[in-house]
Scaffold this motif. Structure first.
Motif, PDB file in Angstrom:
ATOM      1  N   ALA A 199       0.059 -16.918 -19.040  1.00 29.79           N
ATOM      2  CA  ALA A 199      -1.094 -16.490 -18.242  1.00 29.79           C
ATOM      3  C   ALA A 199      -1.846 -15.366 -18.949  1.00 29.79           C
ATOM      4  CB  ALA A 199      -0.642 -16.047 -16.859  1.00 29.79           C
ATOM      5  N   HIS A 200      -1.109 -14.448 -19.534  1.00 28.85           N
ATOM      6  CA  HIS A 200      -1.745 -13.344 -20.265  1.00 28.85           C
ATOM      7  C   HIS A 200      -2.534 -13.872 -21.459  1.00 28.85           C
ATOM      8  CE1 HIS A 200      -2.319  -9.448 -22.171  1.00 28.85           C
ATOM      9  NE2 HIS A 200      -1.788  -9.954 -23.277  1.00 28.85           N
ATOM     10  N   LEU A 201      -1.925 -14.776 -22.229  1.00 32.29           N
ATOM     11  CA  LEU A 201      -2.600 -15.332 -23.401  1.00 32.29           C
ATOM     12  C   LEU A 201      -3.833 -16.142 -23.012  1.00 32.29           C
ATOM     13  CD1 LEU A 201       0.499 -16.449 -25.491  1.00 32.29           C
ATOM     14  CD2 LEU A 201      -1.032 -14.533 -25.974  1.00 32.29           C
ATOM     15  N   ALA A 202      -3.771 -16.794 -21.841  1.00 35.55           N
ATOM     16  CA  ALA A 202      -4.900 -17.594 -21.369  1.00 35.55           C
ATOM     17  C   ALA A 202      -5.911 -16.748 -20.602  1.00 35.55           C
ATOM     18  CB  ALA A 202      -4.398 -18.730 -20.483  1.00 35.55           C
ATOM     19  N   ARG A 203      -5.623 -15.471 -20.483  1.00 30.78           N
ATOM     20  CA  ARG A 203      -6.496 -14.540 -19.752  1.00 30.78           C
ATOM     21  C   ARG A 203      -6.695 -14.989 -18.306  1.00 30.78           C
ATOM     22  NH1 ARG A 203      -5.458 -12.552 -24.184  1.00 30.78           N
ATOM     23  NH2 ARG A 203      -6.922 -11.536 -25.568  1.00 30.78           N
ATOM     24  N   ILE A 204      -5.573 -15.403 -17.677  1.00 31.19           N
ATOM     25  CA  ILE A 204      -5.595 -15.843 -16.285  1.00 31.19           C
ATOM     26  C   ILE A 204      -4.817 -14.828 -15.461  1.00 31.19           C
ATOM     27  CG2 ILE A 204      -4.889 -17.646 -14.673  1.00 31.19           C
ATOM     28  CD1 ILE A 204      -5.022 -19.613 -17.025  1.00 31.19           C
ATOM     29  N   ALA A 205      -5.434 -14.337 -14.406  1.00 27.44           N
ATOM     30  CA  ALA A 205      -4.748 -13.405 -13.513  1.00 27.44           C
ATOM     31  C   ALA A 205      -3.807 -14.207 -12.615  1.00 27.44           C
ATOM     32  CB  ALA A 205      -5.760 -12.638 -12.678  1.00 27.44           C
ATOM     33  N   VAL A 206      -2.519 -13.881 -12.669  1.00 26.48           N
ATOM     34  CA  VAL A 206      -1.516 -14.589 -11.877  1.00 26.48           C
ATOM     35  C   VAL A 206      -0.779 -13.569 -11.017  1.00 26.48           C
ATOM     36  CG1 VAL A 206       0.571 -15.990 -11.984  1.00 26.48           C
ATOM     37  CG2 VAL A 206      -1.240 -16.353 -13.651  1.00 26.48           C
ATOM     38  N   THR A 207      -0.777 -13.812  -9.714  1.00 24.35           N
ATOM     39  CA  THR A 207      -0.051 -12.919  -8.807  1.00 24.35           C
ATOM     40  C   THR A 207       1.424 -13.297  -8.794  1.00 24.35           C
ATOM     41  OG1 THR A 207      -0.380 -14.341  -6.884  1.00 24.35           O
ATOM     42  CG2 THR A 207      -2.103 -12.712  -7.344  1.00 24.35           C
ATOM     43  N   ASP A 208       2.248 -12.419  -8.224  1.00 24.17           N
ATOM     44  CA  ASP A 208       3.683 -12.689  -8.138  1.00 24.17           C
ATOM     45  C   ASP A 208       3.964 -13.957  -7.335  1.00 24.17           C
ATOM     46  OD1 ASP A 208       4.220 -10.451  -9.638  1.00 24.17           O
ATOM     47  OD2 ASP A 208       4.567  -9.150  -7.900  1.00 24.17           O
ATOM     48  N   ASP A 209       3.136 -14.223  -6.324  1.00 25.21           N
ATOM     49  CA  ASP A 209       3.328 -15.416  -5.496  1.00 25.21           C
ATOM     50  C   ASP A 209       3.005 -16.702  -6.250  1.00 25.21           C
ATOM     51  OD1 ASP A 209       4.000 -13.736  -3.404  1.00 25.21           O
ATOM     52  OD2 ASP A 209       1.968 -13.722  -2.561  1.00 25.21           O
ATOM     53  N   GLU A 210       2.168 -16.612  -7.264  1.00 24.97           N
ATOM     54  CA  GLU A 210       1.751 -17.806  -8.007  1.00 24.97           C
ATOM     55  C   GLU A 210       2.686 -18.155  -9.159  1.00 24.97           C
ATOM     56  OE1 GLU A 210      -3.081 -17.580  -7.522  1.00 24.97           O
ATOM     57  OE2 GLU A 210      -2.129 -16.270  -9.005  1.00 24.97           O
ATOM     58  N   VAL A 211       3.520 -17.213  -9.565  1.00 24.56           N
ATOM     59  CA  VAL A 211       4.388 -17.439 -10.719  1.00 24.56           C
ATOM     60  C   VAL A 211       5.363 -18.590 -10.468  1.00 24.56           C
ATOM     61  CG1 VAL A 211       6.197 -16.428 -12.163  1.00 24.56           C
ATOM     62  CG2 VAL A 211       4.173 -15.098 -11.607  1.00 24.56           C
ATOM     63  N   GLY A 212       5.992 -18.618  -9.299  1.00 24.60           N
ATOM     64  CA  GLY A 212       6.966 -19.665  -8.985  1.00 24.60           C
ATOM     65  C   GLY A 212       6.375 -21.066  -9.044  1.00 24.60           C
ATOM     66  N   PRO A 213       5.273 -21.317  -8.319  1.00 27.60           N
ATOM     67  CA  PRO A 213       4.663 -22.647  -8.393  1.00 27.60           C
ATOM     68  C   PRO A 213       4.192 -23.023  -9.804  1.00 27.60           C
ATOM     69  CG  PRO A 213       3.843 -21.474  -6.477  1.00 27.60           C
ATOM     70  CD  PRO A 213       4.665 -20.500  -7.275  1.00 27.60           C
ATOM     71  N   LEU A 214       3.643 -22.055 -10.531  1.00 29.39           N
ATOM     72  CA  LEU A 214       3.213 -22.339 -11.905  1.00 29.39           C
ATOM     73  C   LEU A 214       4.401 -22.687 -12.790  1.00 29.39           C
ATOM     74  CD1 LEU A 214       0.429 -19.703 -12.654  1.00 29.39           C
ATOM     75  CD2 LEU A 214       0.200 -22.173 -12.588  1.00 29.39           C
TER      76      LEU A 214
END
Length: 95
Positions: A12-27
Motif C-alpha cells: 500500500a505504501h509503495l502504491a501510495r494508497i492510504a490503508v486503514t487498520d480495518d482494511e488491511v485484513g480484507p486486502l
C-alpha cells in the motif's frame, strides 16, 4: 506464497494508497487469493502452445522500404529558431 499484514502495508505504501487498520485484513485475503490463482496458472501445461500477441490472428501491414522525396533538409529546418548546416541548434543541457 502468503502475504502478511506487514507486506500489505508495504504494498500500500509503495502504491501510495492510504490503508486503514480495518482494511488491511480484507486486502490481505484478496492478495492471497490473487497469488493462489497465479500459482494455479503456473501448473497449466502450455507445451506446444504458441505465444499470442493478439486475440485474433493479425498480420502487420508492410510497405516497401523505398526512399521518398527526401533531400529537403533546408525545408525541414526553415522554421527553426537557430540552425547551422541544416542541423537544429539547441541550448546545451548537459555539462
Amino acid at each position: 506464497m502468503s502475504v502478511d499484514e506487514k507486506t500489505v502495508r508495504r504494498i500500500a505504501h509503495l502504491a501510495r494508497i492510504a490503508v486503514t487498520d480495518d482494511e488491511v485484513g480484507p486486502l490481505q485475503g484478496e492478495l492471497n487469493a490473487i497469488l493462489a490463482f497465479v500459482e494455479q496458472l503456473g501448473t497449466v501445461d502450455v507445451a506446444g502452445v504458441e505465444p499470442m500477441t493478439s486475440v485474433t490472428p493479425m498480420a502487420m501491414k508492410k510497405r516497401e522500404d523505398v526512399v521518398t522525396e527526401g533531400g529537403r533538409a533546408a525545408d525541414v529546418v526553415a522554421n527553426a529558431p537557430e540552425t547551422e548546416d541544416n542541423y537544429f541548434l539547441v541550448p546545451k543541457v548537459v555539462e
